[in-house]
Design a protein around this motif. Structure first.
Motif: not given
Length: 319
Positions: A38-42, A70-71, A113-117
């Motif tokens: 999904v990141i690649e597509l974005l 953005g990634a 991990f989600s919050w840190l990222l």
């Protein structure tokens, strides 16, 4: 005693001999949480939008900050999504190997991990680009996690229509990173991706309809027949192509973008109508649905490649 020693020694020895591979597996599990495809597509839409906004190449530092920020924002949203949806992910074959389902990552680890990222994403965009880009990055995370995953996904067949708006934010972030504003060309590109999302995702939901029904997620492709879905795909495809052409009079697009938008749009419309014709005849297959899904990715890629090339070749079609 012998049995106890043997049971204790085996994983200890294994961890010593395979510690590197264990660390590698953990890293891959964390990467999987971010939904890298999904990141690649974005990111396909991010750099071309920056180039178009700059009418040339922005500074390397700004490009890196925007792409990485953005990634990270997209990865944070994806990880939050995996955390929230871990109960239904285990019910679907498409998602049964995600790290929270297999146990490679614990819910606590995934949440941290989600919050840190997400925090890293906002910091990178704030200091590497500008505060507006950072706020838009935070908005993208909020929209995907709260509006789509928590509120819409399990309640309405329109989930991907409105929730999919989160995937449109990269063009706003990219434009804001370069210009520190959000102008009409950015809004048009936002709407192109917004209208692209249903004909991109609904054929996929047709392919995995049984999965979504098992998980009680009302994706249109799972709860409506192929005839209904194909009509919606065609309608959104026409709206998307028409919107893409608005960049010519309202965004200063040149001949490269214009020609690509017309030709790639005509090709995708052909594939959408082919799906419609097969569905109305009761002859639609998973392969046919996935052809439109993969075609939508090719269409968007071609459109944004043309957007990146456009500033360097020729002049605006409409002065």
């Amino acid at each position: 005693m012998t049995a106890t020693v043997s049971t204790t020694d085996t994983p200890l020895n294994a961890s010593r001999t395979r510690g590197g591979s264990g660390l590698g597996r953990k890293a891959k599990a964390y990467l999987a949480l971010t939904k890298p495809r999904v990141i690649e597509l974005l990111l396909v839409s991010t750099l071309p939008t920056m180039i178009y906004a700059e009418r040339g190449f922005p500074s390397l530092g700004l490009i890196l900050a925007t792409l990485v920020g953005g990634a990270f924002a997209a990865g944070s949203a994806g990880a939050f999504n995996c955390y929230i949806d871990r109960d239904i992910d285990k019910l679907m074959h498409r998602t049964e190997k995600r790290p929270l389902v297999t146990g490679e990552v614990t819910p606590r680890e995934a949440l941290i991990f989600s919050w840190l990222l997400g925090a890293a994403a906002i910091a990178i965009l704030w200091f590497g680009a500008n505060p507006l880009a950072a706020w838009l990055g935070a908005g993208a995370i909020f929209f995907y996690v709260v509006i789509y995953t928590i509120i819409l996904k399990r309640r309405t067949a329109q989930n991907i229509v409105w929730g999919g708006a989160a995937g449109c934010f990269p063009v706003l972030i990219a434009w804001a990173a370069v210009t520190n504003s959000v102008d009409w060309p950015a809004v048009i590109l936002f709407m192109v991706i917004f209208l692209w999302t249903p004909p991109h995702y609904w054929p996929l939901s047709m392919r995995y309809g049984e999965d979504y029904r098992n998980a009680n997620v009302p994706m249109l492709g799972a709860i409506a027949g192929a005839r209904v879905v194909s009509v919606q795909v065609v309608l959104y495809a026409w709206a998307m192509v028409a919107c893409s052409l608005l960049l010519v009079p309202a965004g200063g697009a040149g001949w490269v973008y214009t020609a690509t938008a017309v030709l790639a749009g005509a090709w995708f419309l052909y594939e959408s109508h082919a799906l419609y014709n097969r569905a109305q005849g009761g002859d639609v297959s998973d392969k046919g649905a996935m052809k439109v899904f993969h075609g939508s990715i090719s269409y968007l890629t071609l459109l944004f490649i043309a957007l990146a090339l456009d500033p360097f070749i020729g002049s605006a079609v409409v002065g």
